[in-house]
Design an enzyme around this catalytic site. Structure first.
Site, PDB file in Angstrom:
ATOM      1  N   TRP A 320      34.620  40.292  42.663  1.00  0.00           N
ATOM      2  CA  TRP A 320      34.184  40.315  44.066  1.00  0.00           C
ATOM      3  C   TRP A 320      33.682  41.701  44.454  1.00  0.00           C
ATOM      4  O   TRP A 320      32.730  41.832  45.224  1.00  0.00           O
ATOM      5  CB  TRP A 320      35.350  39.918  44.988  1.00  0.00           C
ATOM      6  CG  TRP A 320      35.027  40.077  46.439  1.00  0.00           C
ATOM      7  CD1 TRP A 320      34.379  39.183  47.240  1.00  0.00           C
ATOM      8  CD2 TRP A 320      35.334  41.203  47.276  1.00  0.00           C
ATOM      9  NE1 TRP A 320      34.257  39.687  48.512  1.00  0.00           N
ATOM     10  CE2 TRP A 320      34.835  40.924  48.567  1.00  0.00           C
ATOM     11  CE3 TRP A 320      35.979  42.422  47.047  1.00  0.00           C
ATOM     12  CZ2 TRP A 320      34.962  41.817  49.624  1.00  0.00           C
ATOM     13  CZ3 TRP A 320      36.104  43.314  48.090  1.00  0.00           C
ATOM     14  CH2 TRP A 320      35.611  43.008  49.364  1.00  0.00           C
ATOM     15  N   HIS A 321      34.296  42.745  43.904  1.00  0.00           N
ATOM     16  CA  HIS A 321      33.891  44.103  44.260  1.00  0.00           C
ATOM     17  C   HIS A 321      32.494  44.430  43.763  1.00  0.00           C
ATOM     18  O   HIS A 321      31.809  45.266  44.379  1.00  0.00           O
ATOM     19  CB  HIS A 321      34.894  45.123  43.694  1.00  0.00           C
ATOM     20  CG  HIS A 321      36.115  45.284  44.527  1.00  0.00           C
ATOM     21  ND1 HIS A 321      37.223  44.486  44.384  1.00  0.00           N
ATOM     22  CD2 HIS A 321      36.401  46.156  45.538  1.00  0.00           C
ATOM     23  CE1 HIS A 321      38.152  44.858  45.259  1.00  0.00           C
ATOM     24  NE2 HIS A 321      37.677  45.858  45.973  1.00  0.00           N
ATOM     25  N   GLY A 322      32.068  43.864  42.686  1.00  0.00           N
ATOM     26  CA  GLY A 322      30.744  44.194  42.195  1.00  0.00           C
ATOM     27  C   GLY A 322      30.333  43.331  41.024  1.00  0.00           C
ATOM     28  O   GLY A 322      31.177  42.862  40.244  1.00  0.00           O
TER      29      GLY A 322
END
Length: 462
Positions: A320-322
């Site tokens: 989700w972060h990247g």
């Protein structure tokens, strides 16, 4: 438009506050001001995405209303799928295509997909809304309420991840009630504190961190001192950058009479990785817990299943972060660490063992710092160079932060003293004596902003 620009702080925000409080006595009017200002705020980044933002918001609201009318699970399930597909297309289409092409020995030419600002937070907020409906929560009845809930500009881009039942009921509260001046004064102080964290600390630390990581990315071998300066600078930078954003968002919400959930509670004082995640990006942690970890089974099916659930939850949290394998690896490492933490807790309980608090803190922070290297590096080779430097495999050498005073101040604030919410909401009392130095500090920060090119918040890219 960034929170940390003079145009926002001296133009957009004061004008929005003035219009809002001029019509604060009428619910619909003040809501229209906030929705209109929020869409304008988003449009400053890319006006072409504003219709899509409104359309997706109204679609999610409509699906919630359809569920309220029919009680058919297809509507909230459809909402979850639509938001996942939206997030998947904009954020991960090129990533997955590139990964498949690499495995197949092909070359993937990246598609020209522009990532809408704040898409990850938007999607998670709506997924939580539909998941809560499936659990029996009441849907938002008014389209205007839902628009304000989704588009409210302080939290639109990077959170906190707010659930509808936390903020929508507040829309009924008169912002000119007995808490008006308390909210204005404490909100202003929290806004100032967040601004100081971002402009005074995080952006200054970035001037030390970025050149060192850039050197590693270009193949340079850092020495031991450079490796640790790079890692420690980023460890402090990301904390003050994101907690600064959260403080500003929560402070601005208070200026409009609304309370958002807090996102940080002195995470670098945690004595376990589990405690770290209870204090770091708290609204994301509870999202992962409530909508991934617990539905997967949580700790209800034994230690092996619990470890698998933690592993899967944190791997998805990393993704989700990247859209990059370094983020996945970072999430996997934290999933493994949480599994080890739970196993150690069970063993220590049976054998009456206890790790000294200082040792537990040092071990936790060492793991967190190493993890941040993987999080910050653009690829695995860069991360490897920095980690080898930190291990002393590339010589000792010497290095020093570009602004040593700021580095030590940041370290002291992170490790000593109250959290933002404790300082502003519990300890400080609004007085004119406090207003004067606060005003001076605000002016000094504005001057500092004017002398720099604005740096976007780190979490804007996610």
């Amino acid at each position: 438009m960034l929170f940390t620009t003079q145009s926002f702080l001296l133009g957009f925000l004061p004008a929005t506050l003035l219009l809002f409080h001029l019509c604060a006595g009428r619910r619909v009017a003040r809501q229209l001001v906030l929705v209109g200002a929020s869409l304008l705020f988003y449009g400053f980044w890319n006006w072409r995405f504003v219709p899509a933002l409104v359309a997706l918001t109204l679609l999610n609201w409509g699906l919630g209303r359809a569920w309220a009318t029919s009680r058919r699970r297809i509507w909230p399930i459809g909402g979850i799928v639509i938001n996942l597909l939206t997030l998947g297309f904009f954020k991960y289409a090129n990533f997955f295509a590139d990964s498949v092409a690499h495995l197949a020995g092909w070359r993937h030419l990246a598609w020209a997909i522009t990532l809408p600002l704040g898409i990850s937070f938007f999607a998670f907020q709506k997924i939580a809304y539909h998941a809560d409906l499936l659990r029996g929560a009441r849907p938002v009845r008014s389209a205007l309420d839902f628009l304000e809930f989704v588009t409210f500009f302080p939290q639109l881009i990077a959170g906190p991840i707010v659930r509808h039942h936390e903020i929508v009921p507040q829309f009924d509260t008169d912002p000119h009630g007995p808490d008006l001046w308390e909210n204005l004064s404490r909100g202003a102080m929290l806004l100032l504190l967040g601004l100081a964290k971002k402009v005074g600390l995080a952006d200054t630390l970035a001037q030390t961190c970025n050149p060192l990581f850039d050197q590693a990315a270009h193949g340079a071998a850092l020495n031991l001192a450079q490796g640790w300066v790079a890692a420690l600078s980023y460890t402090l930078e990301i904390f003050f950058d994101f907690s600064g954003y959260s403080d500003m968002a929560i402070g601005m919400a208070l200026l409009f009479g609304l309370r958002l959930p807090f996102n940080f509670d002195v995470p670098y004082r945690a004595t376990s990785i589990r405690q770290f995640w209870q204090r770091w990006h708290m609204t994301l942690s509870r999202f992962l817990r409530d909508y991934l970890y617990i539905p997967l089974g949580g700790n209800r099916h034994g230690a092996v299943r619990q470890s698998a659930n933690l592993f899967a939850t944190m791997a998805l949290g990393g993704l989700w972060h990247g859209a990059g394998w370094t983020f996945v690896a970072w999430g996997v490492l934290h999933g493994l660490a949480l599994s080890v933490n739970h196993a150690w807790t069970r063993l220590a309980s049976r054998l009456a063992l206890r790790l000294p608090a200082v040792a537990a803190w040092a071990l936790t922070m060492l793991f967190v710092i190493v993890g941040w290297v993987l999080f910050r590096a653009p690829d695995f080779p860069t991360a490897g160079r920095v980690l080898r430097a930190m291990a002393g495999l590339q010589g000792v050498g010497h290095a020093w932060p570009r602004d040593a005073a700021v580095f030590w101040i940041a370290l002291g604030v992170a490790l000593i003293g109250p959290s933002s919410q404790d300082a502003v909401l519990r300890m400080l009392r609004p007085t004119t004596l406090l207003a004067v130095p606060a005003g001076i500090a605000f002016v000094l920060l504005l001057l500092l902003i004017g002398g720099r090119i604005p740096d976007a918040f780190i979490y804007f890219q996610f």
